[in-house]
Design a protein around this motif. Structure first.
Motif, PDB file in Angstrom:
ATOM      1  N   ARG A 168       1.098   8.040   4.221  1.00  0.00           N
ATOM      2  CA  ARG A 168       1.968   8.350   3.089  1.00  0.00           C
ATOM      3  C   ARG A 168       2.824   7.128   2.758  1.00  0.00           C
ATOM      4  O   ARG A 168       3.589   6.648   3.594  1.00  0.00           O
ATOM      5  CB  ARG A 168       2.856   9.545   3.434  1.00  0.00           C
ATOM      6  N   HIS A 180       2.251   2.004  -1.868  1.00  0.00           N
ATOM      7  CA  HIS A 180       0.837   1.645  -1.713  1.00  0.00           C
ATOM      8  C   HIS A 180       0.617   0.443  -0.792  1.00  0.00           C
ATOM      9  O   HIS A 180      -0.358  -0.300  -0.971  1.00  0.00           O
ATOM     10  CB  HIS A 180       0.201   1.344  -3.086  1.00  0.00           C
ATOM     11  N   GLY A 202      -2.269   6.869  -4.720  1.00  0.00           N
ATOM     12  CA  GLY A 202      -0.836   6.966  -4.451  1.00  0.00           C
ATOM     13  C   GLY A 202      -0.503   7.011  -2.981  1.00  0.00           C
ATOM     14  O   GLY A 202       0.399   7.740  -2.552  1.00  0.00           O
ATOM     15  N   LYS A 249       4.451   5.606  -1.020  1.00  0.00           N
ATOM     16  CA  LYS A 249       4.474   5.576  -2.486  1.00  0.00           C
ATOM     17  C   LYS A 249       4.380   4.159  -3.044  1.00  0.00           C
ATOM     18  O   LYS A 249       4.072   3.967  -4.213  1.00  0.00           O
ATOM     19  CB  LYS A 249       5.738   6.263  -2.998  1.00  0.00           C
TER      20      LYS A 249
END
Length: 235
Positions: free
Chosen positions: A209, A213, A147, A211
């Motif tokens: 980070r 990917h 993730g 989400k």
């Protein structure tokens, strides 16, 4: 622990070829301390060999694809793209001996078992995968399972040496596959050796980070461009 072989062969195939294949397989099994425990054999219009290998890790200690976290470093072993470079040369009609040093990574790939064992035993890797389908594809597997996203330094990617590939060396390193090198992540505080079991280890990027990917390739000027999975896709 054990290997199983399913072998389909044409009726007209010389026995010498079959004997050579089995001999090579048994030599590799002995070298790897793996038992050939069974399988199947049948007739087919073309040669088809399907090999399944079973392994184990102590309970709770397996290094999965899902452990990467933002801030982790991204590492690879060895060189990327050499196996694909040999295949490209063969497809272009070049005569390459399987015994030549330059062609070893294509004809006789060495899985980095000892490196993987070292990283697990010393609890250094947070996520890990082997680069069989191509770096871009296998990194996307880690990002999806964990993730997260990734930033990859273009100039840090270890590319094939000894080949006149020009600009294609980066493409082969990113998407070629069949290297069987290891791609892994580790925390920023982890002390990763530059060589493990005689194999070079290179830090090439960072987990971020994201989400969605996404993976970005960063050039020497700091410019980013999206890196999409361009290796082998099973389906």
């Amino acid at each position: 622990m054990a290997a199983f072989l399913s072998l389909a062969l044409p009726n007209e195939l010389p026995q010498k070829w079959v004997d050579g294949f089995i001999s090579g397989l048994l030599r590799l099994a002995e070298k790897s301390k793996v038992e050939l425990a069974g399988g199947d054999i049948s007739a087919a219009p073309v040669i088809c060999a399907d090999i399944v290998v079973l392994g184990q890790a102590p309970r709770g200690s397996a290094v999965l694809r899902s452990g990467a976290r933002p801030g982790d470093g991204i590492y690879v072993t060895g060189e990327l793209g050499k196996a694909a470079a040999v295949l490209q040369a063969l497809r272009q009609g070049e005569k390459i001996s399987a015994k030549s040093k330059a062609a070893q990574r294509h004809f006789y790939p060495e899985p980095r078992v000892e490196v993987g064992r070292y990283l697990r035993e010393h609890k250094l890797a947070t996520a890990m995968i082997d680069i069989s389908d191509g770096f871009s594809t296998d990194l996307s597997h880690i990002c999806e399972e964990s993730g997260v996203g990734a930033l990859i330094s273009e100039h840090s990617i270890p590319r094939p040496s000894g080949w006149q590939l020009g600009a294609s060396s980066l493409h082969l390193a990113l998407h070629g596959g069949d290297d069987y090198e290891l791609l892994f992540t580790a925390t920023a505080s982890a002390k990763i050796p530059r060589r493990i079991a005689g194999v070079n280890v290179m830090r090439i990027g960072e987990v971020v980070r994201d989400k969605s990917h996404k993976i970005f390739l960063v050039d020497s000027h700091g410019q980013r461009k999206a890196l999409t999975a361009g290796g082998w896709q099973v389906f």
